[in-house]
Write a protein that holds these residues in place. Structure first.
Motif, PDB file in Angstrom:
ATOM      1  N   TYR A  47     117.393 -25.680 -34.837  1.00 23.22           N
ATOM      2  CA  TYR A  47     116.292 -24.719 -34.847  1.00 23.22           C
ATOM      3  C   TYR A  47     116.713 -23.469 -35.605  1.00 23.22           C
ATOM      4  CZ  TYR A  47     112.859 -21.304 -33.462  1.00 23.22           C
ATOM      5  OH  TYR A  47     111.898 -20.336 -33.499  1.00 23.22           O
ATOM      6  N   TYR A  48     115.882 -23.041 -36.507  1.00 25.07           N
ATOM      7  CA  TYR A  48     116.133 -21.831 -37.276  1.00 25.07           C
ATOM      8  C   TYR A  48     114.964 -20.880 -37.094  1.00 25.07           C
ATOM      9  CZ  TYR A  48     119.764 -24.519 -39.617  1.00 25.07           C
ATOM     10  OH  TYR A  48     120.876 -25.260 -39.891  1.00 25.07           O
ATOM     11  N   THR A  49     115.267 -19.595 -37.088  1.00 26.87           N
ATOM     12  CA  THR A  49     114.206 -18.595 -36.978  1.00 26.87           C
ATOM     13  C   THR A  49     113.638 -18.219 -38.336  1.00 26.87           C
ATOM     14  OG1 THR A  49     115.752 -16.734 -37.158  1.00 26.87           O
ATOM     15  CG2 THR A  49     115.290 -17.598 -34.919  1.00 26.87           C
ATOM     16  N   TYR A  50     114.385 -18.468 -39.391  1.00 30.76           N
ATOM     17  CA  TYR A  50     114.019 -18.071 -40.756  1.00 30.76           C
ATOM     18  C   TYR A  50     113.895 -16.551 -40.870  1.00 30.76           C
ATOM     19  CZ  TYR A  50     113.410 -22.994 -41.643  1.00 30.76           C
ATOM     20  OH  TYR A  50     113.647 -24.326 -41.789  1.00 30.76           O
ATOM     21  N   VAL A  51     114.671 -15.860 -40.060  1.00 27.23           N
ATOM     22  CA  VAL A  51     114.760 -14.403 -40.096  1.00 27.23           C
ATOM     23  C   VAL A  51     116.167 -14.060 -40.566  1.00 27.23           C
ATOM     24  CG1 VAL A  51     114.725 -12.278 -38.726  1.00 27.23           C
ATOM     25  CG2 VAL A  51     113.072 -14.109 -38.244  1.00 27.23           C
ATOM     26  N   GLY A  52     116.272 -13.102 -41.491  1.00 27.22           N
ATOM     27  CA  GLY A  52     117.582 -12.730 -42.012  1.00 27.22           C
ATOM     28  C   GLY A  52     118.248 -13.932 -42.662  1.00 27.22           C
ATOM     29  N   SER A  53     119.480 -14.213 -42.260  1.00 24.42           N
ATOM     30  CA  SER A  53     120.205 -15.350 -42.840  1.00 24.42           C
ATOM     31  C   SER A  53     120.165 -16.587 -41.950  1.00 24.42           C
ATOM     32  CB  SER A  53     121.656 -14.953 -43.113  1.00 24.42           C
ATOM     33  OG  SER A  53     122.290 -14.589 -41.897  1.00 24.42           O
ATOM     34  N   ASP A  54     119.268 -16.603 -40.964  1.00 23.49           N
ATOM     35  CA  ASP A  54     119.148 -17.759 -40.064  1.00 23.49           C
ATOM     36  C   ASP A  54     118.150 -18.775 -40.623  1.00 23.49           C
ATOM     37  OD1 ASP A  54     119.569 -19.371 -37.812  1.00 23.49           O
ATOM     38  OD2 ASP A  54     117.868 -18.467 -36.767  1.00 23.49           O
ATOM     39  N   TYR A  55     118.618 -19.492 -41.624  1.00 22.05           N
ATOM     40  CA  TYR A  55     117.831 -20.572 -42.207  1.00 22.05           C
ATOM     41  C   TYR A  55     118.803 -21.600 -42.798  1.00 22.05           C
ATOM     42  CZ  TYR A  55     118.660 -17.990 -46.560  1.00 22.05           C
ATOM     43  OH  TYR A  55     119.244 -17.336 -47.603  1.00 22.05           O
ATOM     44  N   PRO A  56     118.385 -22.856 -42.932  1.00 22.10           N
ATOM     45  CA  PRO A  56     119.292 -23.884 -43.468  1.00 22.10           C
ATOM     46  C   PRO A  56     119.517 -23.698 -44.960  1.00 22.10           C
ATOM     47  CG  PRO A  56     117.101 -24.806 -43.137  1.00 22.10           C
ATOM     48  CD  PRO A  56     117.066 -23.398 -42.591  1.00 22.10           C
ATOM     49  N   GLN A  57     120.591 -24.280 -45.468  1.00 22.77           N
ATOM     50  CA  GLN A  57     120.877 -24.178 -46.904  1.00 22.77           C
ATOM     51  C   GLN A  57     119.957 -25.045 -47.748  1.00 22.77           C
ATOM     52  OE1 GLN A  57     125.027 -24.980 -47.579  1.00 22.77           O
ATOM     53  NE2 GLN A  57     125.621 -22.933 -46.927  1.00 22.77           N
ATOM     54  N   THR A  58     119.438 -26.105 -47.175  1.00 15.90           N
ATOM     55  CA  THR A  58     118.545 -26.998 -47.914  1.00 15.90           C
ATOM     56  C   THR A  58     117.280 -27.235 -47.103  1.00 15.90           C
ATOM     57  OG1 THR A  58     119.570 -28.985 -46.981  1.00 15.90           O
ATOM     58  CG2 THR A  58     120.440 -28.186 -49.088  1.00 15.90           C
ATOM     59  N   TRP A  59     116.227 -27.586 -47.809  1.00 10.46           N
ATOM     60  CA  TRP A  59     114.961 -27.910 -47.162  1.00 10.46           C
ATOM     61  C   TRP A  59     115.113 -29.295 -46.561  1.00 10.46           C
ATOM     62  CZ3 TRP A  59     109.713 -28.999 -49.940  1.00 10.46           C
ATOM     63  CH2 TRP A  59     108.659 -28.850 -49.024  1.00 10.46           C
TER      64      TRP A  59
END
Length: 163
Positions: A4-16
């Motif tokens: 689970y990622y929030t997509y806030v700041g750097s909290d997102y995966p490196q790839t889709w």
């Protein structure tokens, strides 16, 4: 890695995260068949290389915009094509490259991403001329870009419906 990622700041995966992409095959297409440099049809074809949402996908609860390397590269190639077509169309002795900073960004980005991919496919030479070579038909094994476009179209549709 967490799921689970929030997509806030750097909290997102490196790839889709998409299902595994199947192999597809792409043969070199010689100049003139499609994507001509400076014709209205060629421009239309180049302008159609991005999905409906352009180079963006929107992810997470807040639909944060991201671009994919695939779309960033295609956009850069089209920008360089436009810059060169405009330059060559200006026959004045004072002709200058338009948008030089953007063109330089694209050249740097494409150079770095080409190095990053380190494509080891052997391409036999046809008619070598010093440092100039032409390569005959070569078929490359690629990942299915159509699946990426379909996912990007679905992502854009969901974004538009959520607005």
């Amino acid at each position: 890695m967490h799921e689970y990622y929030t997509y806030v700041g750097s909290d997102y995966p490196q790839t889709w995260s998409l299902p595994p992409l199947q192999d597809v095959y792409l043969s070199y297409e010689s100049y003139g068949a499609h994507y001509e440099f400076d014709t209205p049809l060629g421009s239309a074809e180049w302008n159609a290389t991005l999905p409906s949402g352009g180079a963006l996908v929107r992810l997470g609860a807040d639909r944060r915009p991201f671009t994919l390397g695939l779309f960033h590269r295609l956009r850069c190639l089209n920008i360089i094509r436009e810059v060169l077509a405009d330059f060559y169309a200006d026959s004045s002795p004072t002709a200058k490259i338009g948008r030089p900073d953007l063109a330089q960004h694209c050249m740097d980005y494409l150079r770095q991403m080409t190095l990053c991919s380190a494509d080891l496919r052997l391409e036999s030479l046809h008619k070598p001329h010093g440092s100039r070579v032409s390569v005959p038909d070569v078929t490359h094994t690629c990942r299915d870009w159509k699946a990426v476009y379909e996912a990007a179209e679905q992502n854009h549709q969901e974004f538009m419906e959520a607005r």
